[in-house]
Enzyme design. Structure first.
Site, short mmCIF file in Angstrom:
data_model
loop_
_atom_site.label_atom_id
_atom_site.label_comp_id
_atom_site.label_asym_id
_atom_site.label_seq_id
_atom_site.Cartn_x
_atom_site.Cartn_y
_atom_site.Cartn_z
CG ASP A 67 -10.41 -7.16 39.22
OD1 ASP A 67 -11.07 -7.88 39.99
OD2 ASP A 67 -10.83 -6.06 38.79
CG ASN A 135 -10.99 5.78 38.49
OD1 ASN A 135 -11.65 4.78 38.21
ND2 ASN A 135 -9.74 5.71 38.91
CG HIS A 137 -11.64 1.30 37.94
ND1 HIS A 137 -11.12 1.88 39.07
CD2 HIS A 137 -12.48 0.32 38.40
CE1 HIS A 137 -11.61 1.28 40.15
NE2 HIS A 137 -12.44 0.34 39.75
CD GLU A 142 -7.41 2.58 38.72
OE1 GLU A 142 -8.48 3.08 38.35
OE2 GLU A 142 -7.10 2.44 39.92
#
Length: 242
Positions: A67, A135, A137, A142
């Site tokens: 990313d 979280n 990811h 996400e």
């Protein structure tokens, strides 16, 4: 899934690096999927050491990063391209023309995503390094009701921006979007190495690897992959041992 717990970071780094180095020694033109963040840094440092000692060469290796932030100026110290150069590429014998990081400043980001997917389709990643977000990811995929299979533009969750704010002068400087490899692309890797450190990640990694498979915890989809090795420090592993 092969779950390994380490008492020291040194041991974790050595094993993580040895897995990558062994692959490259066996297949000199290996394709590596690489991650940023604090989790893989020690492994990258160990790879630099192995390269300097002549134990492994990256001359014929190709790499694809997961990313990149959208909109950070080229050369900004917090771009993931800057991170990879500083933490690995500048210190090993890899040909930088064989390294790929998504272009977060492309004039046409949709086209950039398409081009990245085309390159990935031609490459076939042998080993993908992953971390995990608080979280759940992976990459910047996400939690959501639906997940993208291919490379796409993502709006970062507030908790993700808060977690990354420590690298910037203020939360206002943290980009709100990123370009990320999709979960489908990640799962196409022949082998996945998930690296998790710290007590603050203990709950989410346990949920991801033992709980229901759900897009609300993207890392839980790793349970569907046939060849995953998980490297945990003792703090991150605490819920796996009663």
């Amino acid at each position: 899934m092969n779950l390994l717990t380490f008492q020291t970071n040194e041991e974790l780094n050595q094993i993580g690096a040895s897995i990558i180095a062994s692959l490259v020694q066996t297949k000199q033109n290996a394709v590596l999927g690489l991650a940023t963040g604090s989790s893989p840094i020690g492994i990258y440092q160990e790879l630099i050491r192995l390269n300097e000692k002549g134990y492994v060469s990256f001359k014929n290796v190709r790499s694809f990063n997961l990313d990149e932030y959208v909109g950070l100026p080229a050369g900004h110290p917090e771009t993931y391209l800057s991170f990879m150069n500083k933490q690995l590429f500048d210190h090993i014998d890899i040909n930088k023309e064989n390294t790929r990081v998504p272009n977060g400043n492309a004039e046409n980001l949709e086209q950039e995503c398409k081009l990245y997917d085309e390159m990935l389709a031609d490459a076939s990643i042998d080993l993908q390094v992953l971390g995990i977000g608080h979280n759940g990811h992976i990459g910047f995929n996400e939690p959501d009701q639906n997940l993208h299979g291919g490379t796409h533009i993502v709006t970062l969750k507030e908790e993700t921006r808060q977690a990354n704010a420590r690298f910037f002068d203020s939360i206002d400087e943290v980009p709100k979007q990123a370009v990320t490899m999709g979960v489908g692309s990640i799962l196409k890797a022949k082998m996945i190495m998930l690296v998790v450190r710290g007590a603050d990640k203990a709950d989410i990694v346990h949920r991801a690897l033992t709980g229901p498979i759900t897009t609300e915890v993207p890392a839980s989809l790793l349970q569907t992959h046939p060849n995953v090795v998980v490297l945990l420090d003792k703090e991150a592993a605490k819920y796996f041992h009663g």
